[in-house]
Design a protein around this motif. Structure first.
Motif, PDB file in Angstrom:
ATOM      1  N   SER A  52      -3.719   4.475   1.493  1.00 51.58           N
ATOM      2  CA  SER A  52      -3.838   4.653   0.038  1.00 51.58           C
ATOM      3  C   SER A  52      -4.962   3.809  -0.558  1.00 51.58           C
ATOM      4  O   SER A  52      -5.368   4.032  -1.704  1.00 51.58           O
ATOM      5  N   LEU A  53      -5.483   2.855   0.204  1.00 53.36           N
ATOM      6  CA  LEU A  53      -6.533   1.967  -0.314  1.00 53.36           C
ATOM      7  C   LEU A  53      -7.939   2.491  -0.042  1.00 53.36           C
ATOM      8  O   LEU A  53      -8.909   1.974  -0.598  1.00 53.36           O
ATOM      9  N   ASN A  86      -1.821  -1.197  -5.279  1.00 55.74           N
ATOM     10  CA  ASN A  86      -3.122  -1.521  -4.714  1.00 55.74           C
ATOM     11  C   ASN A  86      -3.584  -2.934  -5.029  1.00 55.74           C
ATOM     12  O   ASN A  86      -4.185  -3.611  -4.180  1.00 55.74           O
ATOM     13  N   GLU A  87      -3.336  -3.400  -6.240  1.00 58.82           N
ATOM     14  CA  GLU A  87      -3.769  -4.752  -6.593  1.00 58.82           C
ATOM     15  C   GLU A  87      -3.127  -5.778  -5.664  1.00 58.82           C
ATOM     16  O   GLU A  87      -3.787  -6.669  -5.135  1.00 58.82           O
ATOM     17  N   ASN A 100       1.912   2.164  -3.332  1.00 63.04           N
ATOM     18  CA  ASN A 100       0.806   2.347  -4.277  1.00 63.04           C
ATOM     19  C   ASN A 100       0.584   1.125  -5.176  1.00 63.04           C
ATOM     20  O   ASN A 100       0.130   1.252  -6.321  1.00 63.04           O
ATOM     21  N   SER A 147       0.815  -1.206   0.000  1.00 68.38           N
ATOM     22  CA  SER A 147       0.000   0.000   0.000  1.00 68.38           C
ATOM     23  C   SER A 147       0.852   1.262   0.000  1.00 68.38           C
ATOM     24  O   SER A 147       0.561   2.225  -0.707  1.00 68.38           O
ATOM     25  N   ASN A 152      -9.728   5.052  -0.817  1.00 64.56           N
ATOM     26  CA  ASN A 152     -10.557   5.625  -1.880  1.00 64.56           C
ATOM     27  C   ASN A 152     -10.857   4.629  -2.993  1.00 64.56           C
ATOM     28  O   ASN A 152     -11.541   4.953  -3.964  1.00 64.56           O
ATOM     29  N   ASP A 153     -10.352   3.428  -2.848  1.00 64.60           N
ATOM     30  CA  ASP A 153     -10.594   2.378  -3.838  1.00 64.60           C
ATOM     31  C   ASP A 153     -12.002   1.811  -3.642  1.00 64.60           C
ATOM     32  O   ASP A 153     -12.465   1.636  -2.511  1.00 64.60           O
ATOM     33  N   SER A 154     -12.688   1.527  -4.743  1.00 62.49           N
ATOM     34  CA  SER A 154     -14.073   1.036  -4.679  1.00 62.49           C
ATOM     35  C   SER A 154     -14.190  -0.302  -3.958  1.00 62.49           C
ATOM     36  O   SER A 154     -15.266  -0.676  -3.495  1.00 62.49           O
ATOM     37  N   ARG A 155     -13.084  -1.024  -3.840  1.00 58.62           N
ATOM     38  CA  ARG A 155     -13.116  -2.331  -3.174  1.00 58.62           C
ATOM     39  C   ARG A 155     -12.976  -2.245  -1.663  1.00 58.62           C
ATOM     40  O   ARG A 155     -13.150  -3.254  -0.956  1.00 58.62           O
ATOM     41  N   TRP A 156     -12.652  -1.059  -1.154  1.00 60.20           N
ATOM     42  CA  TRP A 156     -12.309  -0.914   0.253  1.00 60.20           C
ATOM     43  C   TRP A 156     -13.461  -1.285   1.199  1.00 60.20           C
ATOM     44  O   TRP A 156     -13.303  -2.090   2.114  1.00 60.20           O
TER      45      TRP A 156
END
Length: 320
Positions: free
Chosen positions: A124-125, A95-96, A93, A90, A127-131
């Motif tokens: 950093s994760l 993210n994957e 960056n 993270s 704001n990711d839609s998967r969070w």
């Protein structure tokens, strides 16, 4: 406040313990394969040692990759290793890779959504839609876990006891920052009184729990509660209370109801407190283990007790 308290429970437990609940039968099998620190360690052990060495040099993608690979090789999956890899990914960056590591951590037993949501290195994760989906999955893990233990209310009580322990320590640390360089020992002792009072409260509460329920082990309060029941005598300064708890932990361990690491760490902590050499290498001093009796055979003793990781892995996991 409650959520922050529960988060503190798990942050501290990450530091306290490298949990590997290993059945004796499995450890006996491993010992026959040449389970030593003399270059004959299993592949996963060598991999994890190398990962920690790389991590000690800095939080790099290479370190995260090595942590993830080591976690994949471990015979019993450990969520803390996957979680550690995710935090490094993270910060870079990636993210994957971070989400992949966190999903692996969930499969291995990660069940604290508060810790995950508030952990700084995972920012950093967010704001990711998967969070949010990830946090929901972790919360469901927690629900399933509490439903699987005999006394979830007692688990909550232990968690609150440990949260108050950590709160008292953190408040002490904050207050000492206001002391100047000429502060006396008495001034520090006065501030530390609140911590000692909390330790006394927790000791008395644990005594009451033992009187009513017996030792709070894995079956009664789950692995999380069992860790806390072990950690309370770790902090309490009286060696006789520690010895009482050690005897109960030993009985529970023999029934498979406590992690062998808990017995080893409290046993060695007592040895350190009374100025004796430790048995399993589980008690650390300033950046090095407290002196060990017969160090050449420490790994054999660890395997006989049921500890999966050899001493070099254990030392590298603990902070200096």
């Amino acid at each position: 406040m409650k959520n922050n308290s529960l988060s503190a429970v798990y942050i501290c437990l990450l530091i306290l313990i490298f949990g590997c609940n290993t059945p004796k039968k499995e450890s006996e099998k491993i010992s026959k394969e040449g389970y030593t620190t003399s270059g004959q360690n299993p592949k996963w052990v060598r991999s994890l040692i190398n990962a920690y060495r790389t991590l000690n040099d800095g939080q790099s993608i290479e370190a995260a990759n090595q942590l993830y690979e080591a976690a994949e090789l471990m015979p019993k999956k450990n969520w803390e290793i996957y979680f550690m890899a995710a935090t490094v990914y993270s910060t870079k960056n990636k993210n994957e890779e971070a989400f992949q590591s966190l999903h692996k951590a969930i499969q291995a037993g990660l069940r604290d959504s508060v810790l995950t949501a508030t952990y700084p290195s995972l920012s950093s994760l967010r704001n990711d839609s998967r969070w949010n989906t990830l946090l929901h999955t972790i919360s469901n893990n927690r629900k399933k876990y509490t439903q699987s233990i005999k006394n979830p209310e007692l688990l909550k009580e232990l968690e609150e006891m440990w949260a108050q322990d950590q709160l008292a320590l953190s408040q002490y640390e904050e207050k000492t920052k206001s002391l100047d360089s000429n502060a006396s020992v008495e001034e520090y002792q006065l501030l530390f009184k609140a911590v000692e009072d909390r330790w006394e409260i927790n000791k008395n509460k644990l005594d009451s729990i033992i009187d009513i329920h017996g030792w709070p082990g894995n079956e009664l309060v789950g692995e999380d509660g069992a860790k806390i029941s072990w950690a309370i005598p770790q902090h309490y300064p009286d060696v006789f209370f520690k010895q009482k708890c050690l005897s109960l932990i030993k009985k529970a361990m023999k029934k498979g109801d406590m992690d062998p690491n808990h017995y080893a760490e409290l046993n060695d902590r007592i040895a350190r407190d009374i100025w004796q050499k430790q048995t399993y290498g589980a008690s650390m001093g300033q950046g090095a283990p407290h002196p060990i009796q017969d160090p050449a055979n420490v790994d054999q003793r660890r395997v006989a007790l049921g500890l999966l990781e050899p001493i070099e892995v254990y030392w590298k996991f603990l902070p200096n």
